[in-house]
Enzyme design. Sequence first.
Site, PDB file in Angstrom:
ATOM      1  N   ASP A 162      41.634  13.735  49.892  1.00 23.93           N
ATOM      2  CA  ASP A 162      40.705  14.375  48.951  1.00 23.93           C
ATOM      3  C   ASP A 162      40.977  15.862  48.777  1.00 23.93           C
ATOM      4  O   ASP A 162      40.048  16.668  48.684  1.00 23.93           O
ATOM      5  CB  ASP A 162      39.248  14.170  49.402  1.00 23.93           C
ATOM      6  CG  ASP A 162      38.946  12.710  49.634  1.00 23.93           C
ATOM      7  OD1 ASP A 162      39.362  11.899  48.790  1.00 23.93           O
ATOM      8  OD2 ASP A 162      38.321  12.380  50.646  1.00 23.93           O
ATOM      9  N   GLN A 198      45.767   9.405  50.475  1.00 25.53           N
ATOM     10  CA  GLN A 198      45.070   9.879  51.677  1.00 25.53           C
ATOM     11  C   GLN A 198      45.754  11.123  52.250  1.00 25.53           C
ATOM     12  O   GLN A 198      46.276  11.915  51.489  1.00 25.53           O
ATOM     13  CB  GLN A 198      44.946   8.761  52.731  1.00 25.53           C
ATOM     14  CG  GLN A 198      43.880   7.735  52.399  1.00 25.53           C
ATOM     15  CD  GLN A 198      44.381   6.597  51.557  1.00 25.53           C
ATOM     16  OE1 GLN A 198      45.514   6.202  51.646  1.00 25.53           O
ATOM     17  NE2 GLN A 198      43.525   6.053  50.720  1.00 25.53           N
ATOM     18  N   LYS A 240      45.258  16.030  45.107  1.00 24.79           N
ATOM     19  CA  LYS A 240      46.641  15.634  44.780  1.00 24.79           C
ATOM     20  C   LYS A 240      46.776  15.283  43.309  1.00 24.79           C
ATOM     21  O   LYS A 240      47.789  15.576  42.688  1.00 24.79           O
ATOM     22  CB  LYS A 240      47.031  14.383  45.582  1.00 24.79           C
ATOM     23  CG  LYS A 240      47.562  14.667  46.959  1.00 24.79           C
ATOM     24  CD  LYS A 240      48.099  13.404  47.601  1.00 24.79           C
ATOM     25  CE  LYS A 240      47.066  12.369  47.877  1.00 24.79           C
ATOM     26  NZ  LYS A 240      46.152  12.575  48.958  1.00 24.79           N
ATOM     27  N   GLY A 288      41.265   7.602  45.657  1.00 23.97           N
ATOM     28  CA  GLY A 288      40.700   7.863  44.334  1.00 23.97           C
ATOM     29  C   GLY A 288      41.264   9.181  43.833  1.00 23.97           C
ATOM     30  O   GLY A 288      41.280  10.171  44.551  1.00 23.97           O
ATOM     31  N   HIS A 289      41.794   9.186  42.645  1.00 25.91           N
ATOM     32  CA  HIS A 289      42.370  10.420  42.099  1.00 25.91           C
ATOM     33  C   HIS A 289      41.566  10.853  40.885  1.00 25.91           C
ATOM     34  O   HIS A 289      41.417  10.085  39.950  1.00 25.91           O
ATOM     35  CB  HIS A 289      43.805  10.208  41.628  1.00 25.91           C
ATOM     36  CG  HIS A 289      44.654   9.538  42.650  1.00 25.91           C
ATOM     37  ND1 HIS A 289      45.362  10.221  43.593  1.00 25.91           N
ATOM     38  CD2 HIS A 289      44.881   8.237  42.867  1.00 25.91           C
ATOM     39  CE1 HIS A 289      45.991   9.368  44.354  1.00 25.91           C
ATOM     40  NE2 HIS A 289      45.720   8.154  43.943  1.00 25.91           N
TER      41      HIS A 289
HETATM   42  P1  IMP Z   1      39.988   2.378  54.844  1.00 30.10           P
HETATM   43  O1  IMP Z   1      41.213   3.058  54.310  1.00 30.10           O
HETATM   44  O2  IMP Z   1      39.082   1.896  53.752  1.00 30.10           O
HETATM   45  O3  IMP Z   1      40.297   1.314  55.846  1.00 30.10           O
HETATM   46  O4  IMP Z   1      39.110   3.483  55.638  1.00 30.10           O
HETATM   47  C1  IMP Z   1      39.551   4.036  56.877  1.00 30.10           C
HETATM   48  C2  IMP Z   1      39.192   5.509  56.969  1.00 30.10           C
HETATM   49  O5  IMP Z   1      39.968   6.244  56.036  1.00 30.10           O
HETATM   50  C3  IMP Z   1      37.729   5.809  56.637  1.00 30.10           C
HETATM   51  O6  IMP Z   1      37.309   6.895  57.439  1.00 30.10           O
HETATM   52  C4  IMP Z   1      37.791   6.252  55.188  1.00 30.10           C
HETATM   53  O7  IMP Z   1      36.727   7.092  54.831  1.00 30.10           O
HETATM   54  C5  IMP Z   1      39.120   6.996  55.169  1.00 30.10           C
HETATM   55  N1  IMP Z   1      39.729   7.003  53.841  1.00 30.10           N
HETATM   56  C6  IMP Z   1      40.380   6.015  53.224  1.00 30.10           C
HETATM   57  N2  IMP Z   1      40.799   6.398  52.017  1.00 30.10           N
HETATM   58  C7  IMP Z   1      40.429   7.669  51.859  1.00 30.10           C
HETATM   59  C8  IMP Z   1      40.611   8.640  50.823  1.00 30.10           C
HETATM   60  O8  IMP Z   1      41.223   8.400  49.780  1.00 30.10           O
HETATM   61  N3  IMP Z   1      40.067   9.853  51.069  1.00 30.10           N
HETATM   62  C9  IMP Z   1      39.407  10.165  52.209  1.00 30.10           C
HETATM   63  N4  IMP Z   1      39.226   9.307  53.189  1.00 30.10           N
HETATM   64  C10 IMP Z   1      39.725   8.064  53.028  1.00 30.10           C
END
Ligand code: IMP
Length: 502
Positions: free
Chosen positions: A24, A256, A27, A51-52
């Site tokens: 976040d 991420q 990017k 999410g972009h």
């Molecule tokens: P998952 O990727 O849904 O399995 O989530 C695992 C961890 O990664 C959690 O703490 C999410 O909040 C974090 N996470 C996954 N994708 C993002 C992202 O795009 N931005 C910030 N945190 C993320």
Amino acid sequence: MNNRYGKLLNNVLTLAIVCNQWGDTGKGKFVDLFAEWADIIARGTGGANAGHTIRINGKEYIFHLVPSGILWDSDGKINIIGSGVAFDPKIAIEELAILKKEGKSYDKLQISLNAHLVLPQHLVMDRVKESDSDTGKIGTTGRGIGPLYVDHYDRIGLVVNDLLNKDIFAKKLKRNLAGKIKQLHLSDPNIVEKVMRHEHLENGIFYHPNEVFDVDAIIERYLKYGKELREMISDTEEFMRTSVNKNQKILLEGAQGLLLSVDYGTYPYVTSSDCSVSGLAKGVGISEKNIDLTLGIVKAFYMTRVGEGAFPTEIGGEESAEWCGRKDIAEEVEKIKFQQGTVNSKDEFSQGVHIRMAGNEYGATTGRPRRVGWLDLPLLRYAIKHNGPDVILTKLDVLSECETIKICLTHRYEGPNYSIGFKTFNTGSASWIATPNDEILRHCFPIYQTFPGWERDIRGVTDFSCLPKKFKNILDYIAKKAGVNVKILSVGPDRNETIFMD
Ligand code: IMP
């Protein structure tokens, strides 16, 4: 065309944009900006959990799966969803439908035939596990990412190409579901049914009261997705290798951030893919050696985290972490509840909320409030060991009203003595470079250097020499103390709110 980017892209053919924090960091803006230079834009990690947000002339676009370069399709750029992406066909199709409605083309989009498929069972396993407090909550996005990678390594995953072959899809699906049905029969049936009836699982169309999953309904729906996507499915790894050899300009879009990497991040509070630059290269099918320049994004002078896990510089500490973890808290709630207070509130919890509001730090995928904290240099020093020292600092305009800026220089460990190999982490010891081990990090306290804020709006500034002296002092400090080369400053969400440093 390179002039737009100063000297930055001289001699560069493959450029990677990654994040050095917990994601976040903005990017999307840079992928969009560099897409103008590139011939090919490729994603290789993450899935619909990412999410972009891209703003162009004041209009916002949010994508989860389709690469951020898709808006350049009509200019002849090729967008790739690589084999390392957790591919959810339902979400991809929804996003393509939005593009179509907005009159945007996606004729040149290619999807890897080897990308693993997110299926209804992955969303169910993810959400049922997260609702069970015994299994240790991670605070996932609920997009099925963890269970998908489990299947990948368990060698029972399905890939995009399976959508095109009915019998193979059915055979693999049944094999994949067998173990999960047994497991779900051990879970609370009410929770399973509630999850299965969620709108993300199409309000229960895949639910079977005895077998949990209606296999025929899944087959029917996913083969339909296959038909819709067929023309875009191809061997993107071969395409990428050939493109490297043909000296095409390639832009790799990370997802991420390094601290969320399953291999190098703050395990276990991470996502399930490798978000480092090496994971990104692998996820598109090329070697890291093919990358000429890696730019690691760093939000400054604050940072954010979504979900569970240690966050030494969190403003408002545990109170803030708990607040952000509540399901009933969203942007609208905070705006009404916190009309009093500012980014300079003496109360840290209130200050954190106001910085979150100033930076609009609410999840693009989940809408959850992001936890906010001051920039943590020990974590940054660790991240650049993997992603390299060249960085882009983003969201610099957000703290313009702050009277004081705090930068975390080192950590002080206050937990019980802890062995790491032959060394011992002693209570009271200081660390210059963070150890991304949650057992250590959650006992680390930040040692801050405090700076007076610049207290002036810097959004319209396009020339480095016009930035306030107090702002430059902080910048110098970060560059020196973290050992980073600051290549670009982002002082606002629009493309032209960008300062190239050389
Ligand atoms: P998952 O990727 O849904 O399995 O989530 C695992 C961890 O990664 C959690 O703490 C999410 O909040 C974090 N996470 C996954 N994708 C993002 C992202 O795009 N931005 C910030 N945190 C993320």
